[in-house]
Design a protein around this motif. Sequence first.
Motif, short mmCIF file in Angstrom:
data_model
loop_
_atom_site.label_atom_id
_atom_site.label_comp_id
_atom_site.label_asym_id
_atom_site.label_seq_id
_atom_site.Cartn_x
_atom_site.Cartn_y
_atom_site.Cartn_z
N ASN A 261 16.50 -25.12 -0.37
CA ASN A 261 16.70 -24.59 -1.72
C ASN A 261 15.94 -23.29 -1.99
OD1 ASN A 261 18.65 -26.19 -2.81
ND2 ASN A 261 17.31 -27.38 -4.11
N LEU A 262 14.73 -23.15 -1.47
CA LEU A 262 13.98 -21.93 -1.74
C LEU A 262 14.66 -20.69 -1.14
CD1 LEU A 262 10.15 -22.70 -1.50
CD2 LEU A 262 11.52 -22.14 -3.50
N ASN A 263 15.44 -20.87 -0.07
CA ASN A 263 16.13 -19.73 0.52
C ASN A 263 17.23 -19.19 -0.38
OD1 ASN A 263 15.07 -21.48 2.93
ND2 ASN A 263 15.39 -19.44 3.77
N TYR A 264 17.67 -19.98 -1.33
CA TYR A 264 18.68 -19.51 -2.27
C TYR A 264 18.06 -18.68 -3.40
CZ TYR A 264 22.11 -22.59 -0.10
OH TYR A 264 22.95 -23.18 0.79
N VAL A 265 16.75 -18.78 -3.59
CA VAL A 265 16.10 -18.09 -4.71
C VAL A 265 14.92 -17.24 -4.20
CG1 VAL A 265 16.79 -19.81 -6.41
CG2 VAL A 265 14.65 -20.13 -5.17
N THR A 266 15.04 -16.68 -3.01
CA THR A 266 13.95 -15.90 -2.41
C THR A 266 13.51 -14.76 -3.31
OG1 THR A 266 14.86 -16.42 -0.23
CG2 THR A 266 13.22 -14.67 -0.34
N GLU A 267 14.45 -14.11 -3.98
CA GLU A 267 14.12 -12.96 -4.83
C GLU A 267 13.40 -13.37 -6.11
OE1 GLU A 267 17.55 -10.35 -5.41
OE2 GLU A 267 18.32 -11.04 -3.49
N GLU A 268 13.33 -14.66 -6.39
CA GLU A 268 12.62 -15.16 -7.57
C GLU A 268 11.31 -15.85 -7.19
OE1 GLU A 268 15.54 -17.10 -10.44
OE2 GLU A 268 16.83 -16.71 -8.71
N LEU A 269 10.95 -15.80 -5.90
CA LEU A 269 9.75 -16.46 -5.40
C LEU A 269 8.62 -15.44 -5.26
CD1 LEU A 269 8.59 -19.15 -4.22
CD2 LEU A 269 9.35 -18.34 -1.97
N LYS A 270 7.47 -15.77 -5.82
CA LYS A 270 6.31 -14.90 -5.67
C LYS A 270 5.79 -14.96 -4.23
CE LYS A 270 4.88 -15.98 -10.43
NZ LYS A 270 3.85 -16.65 -11.26
N ARG A 271 5.52 -13.81 -3.65
CA ARG A 271 4.99 -13.70 -2.28
C ARG A 271 5.74 -14.65 -1.33
NH1 ARG A 271 -0.98 -14.98 -2.09
NH2 ARG A 271 -0.86 -13.88 -0.09
N PRO A 272 7.04 -14.43 -1.13
CA PRO A 272 7.84 -15.36 -0.31
C PRO A 272 7.34 -15.50 1.12
CG PRO A 272 9.06 -13.33 -0.75
CD PRO A 272 7.86 -13.31 -1.63
N GLU A 273 6.75 -14.43 1.68
CA GLU A 273 6.26 -14.51 3.06
C GLU A 273 5.13 -15.51 3.21
OE1 GLU A 273 3.78 -11.58 0.87
OE2 GLU A 273 5.93 -11.97 1.05
N VAL A 274 4.44 -15.84 2.10
CA VAL A 274 3.34 -16.82 2.11
C VAL A 274 3.80 -18.16 1.53
CG1 VAL A 274 1.05 -17.37 1.22
CG2 VAL A 274 1.58 -15.04 1.98
N ASN A 275 4.42 -18.11 0.37
CA ASN A 275 4.75 -19.34 -0.35
C ASN A 275 5.94 -20.09 0.22
OD1 ASN A 275 2.66 -19.18 -2.25
ND2 ASN A 275 3.84 -17.79 -3.56
N LEU A 276 6.87 -19.38 0.87
CA LEU A 276 8.04 -20.05 1.43
C LEU A 276 7.66 -21.06 2.52
CD1 LEU A 276 11.10 -20.34 1.37
CD2 LEU A 276 11.29 -18.35 2.86
N PRO A 277 6.92 -20.66 3.57
CA PRO A 277 6.56 -21.67 4.59
C PRO A 277 5.61 -22.74 4.07
CG PRO A 277 5.50 -19.55 5.05
CD PRO A 277 6.49 -19.30 3.96
N ARG A 278 4.68 -22.38 3.20
CA ARG A 278 3.74 -23.38 2.67
C ARG A 278 4.47 -24.43 1.84
NH1 ARG A 278 -1.42 -19.74 0.49
NH2 ARG A 278 -2.19 -19.09 2.56
#
Length: 486
Positions: free
Chosen positions: A240-257
């Motif tokens: 689900n987070l991959n659908y809203v990457t542009e709305e995620l703060k610091r995706p390079e850090v917060n996405l994998p965590r």
Amino acid sequence: MHPFCRSLFIHVFGQSIKPEALKMKREIGLIGGVALVSGTMIGSGIFMSPQFVLAFVGSPGASLVIWALSGVVAMFAALSYTELGTVIPESGGDFIYILRIYGSCPAFFAAFTFILVVKPFSMAAMAISIAEYVIAPFYPDCHAPQLVVKCAAAVTILVVAIANILNVRAAIRIQVVFLVAKVLTLTLIVIGGIVELIQSSSVIVESLKVENAFKGTQYSLSTLGMAFFQGLWSYAGWYNLNYVTEELKRPEVNLPRAVVIAISLVTGLYLLVNVSYLTVMTPRELMSSSAVAVTWGNKVLGSWGWIMSVAAALSAFGSLNGTFFSGGRVCFVAAREGHMVRIPLPYEHILTPSPALIFTTVVSLVVLIPGDFQSIVNFFSFTAWFFYAITLSGLIYLKIKKPELPRPYKVPIILPILVLIAAIFLVLAPIIDDPQIEYLYVTLFILSGAIIYVPFIHYKLCPGLLTKLTVFLQLFLEVAPAEKNL
């Protein structure tokens, strides 16, 4: 000139002077990301799928293995998608990845399928499960009428749609609150199972002993594939987070965590909850239950068993909310990339792509009419994993052919290879071992997208008509075109 009118005028007539660009705001932090992933995963699946998994594989031990392997597959797939999300930091999930790697044609079929099949089927299944649990206390000795279930499911879809259309922050707050409720519910089931295990030495627990756990296991490709369909349905939301990457703060850090925290939490809870179910109920009771959490509640909580019905419904509601939140973004990004009528973003409240959400709602309500839970889940899984395989093959291609691309996060190439093998198995196993005409219908529906793609996307026929339709809908819905938030 009013800012909305100016923005729309420039979009249509191509003026060189542009106002401040409209973008989706980055509102989702680490906690919101964990809530979105785990809150969507913990939904109807763990309350509806255990009986189906057990029925397909035939033994308690094999069912627990299916649940554990499903968690591993979901984790590997999510980590692979995380690398893609940092290499291609755009919202849209599978659609945008396939578009950037393979081009317009396969990307259109991905968008067409996700918008008209995968997301609506997923939402319809969740809404049905919510309705089943809400209505269950009113029909204690029989199954509820399907008309009542479908009407309750339709109301649920509309309520969630309105919440998501109003505001992103409201949707995320709902997600966090419901995540807490879900974890508490599953914790109650786990604790209840432990207490029952300590107090009881009944024949029910005998089914969990090693010598009995795998008796009666079914090993055919079809039954294993169907069991994995049901198990992985309960983990649906890892992407689900991959659908809203542009709305995620610091995706390079917060996405994998967020992915690692959420899936680890969910996998552990799912295994403990299934052990609790099997501690309280015999395998036969579990397979015959239409609402397994209610049956568990009636046995353990007695007259307070209705609490489990409410808790399961609220859990599935939170999952449906998360699916709506991410699902509308596929339609939004496809429109932005020129694969749908371009009406993506409201100017008056620029926090939500409301036209995309309205469209997704309408399609979900249509899917709800003919479907039942089990068939919807099977066809959702078959279709979704076909496109997951295409996306994962794209990641493998990039790792081999484009090693120079900047990658803030990397996974070993063996992970996407293993998930790709699992995806191919999930797509082919049911067809090879037990072919059904419904899979042909789904395939033909996917291919029917060529009727739209060839004339309107590839050859761009009737551009004037599409432009007029776009302008009309933008004026009617008071929306303006958005730019990427990279």
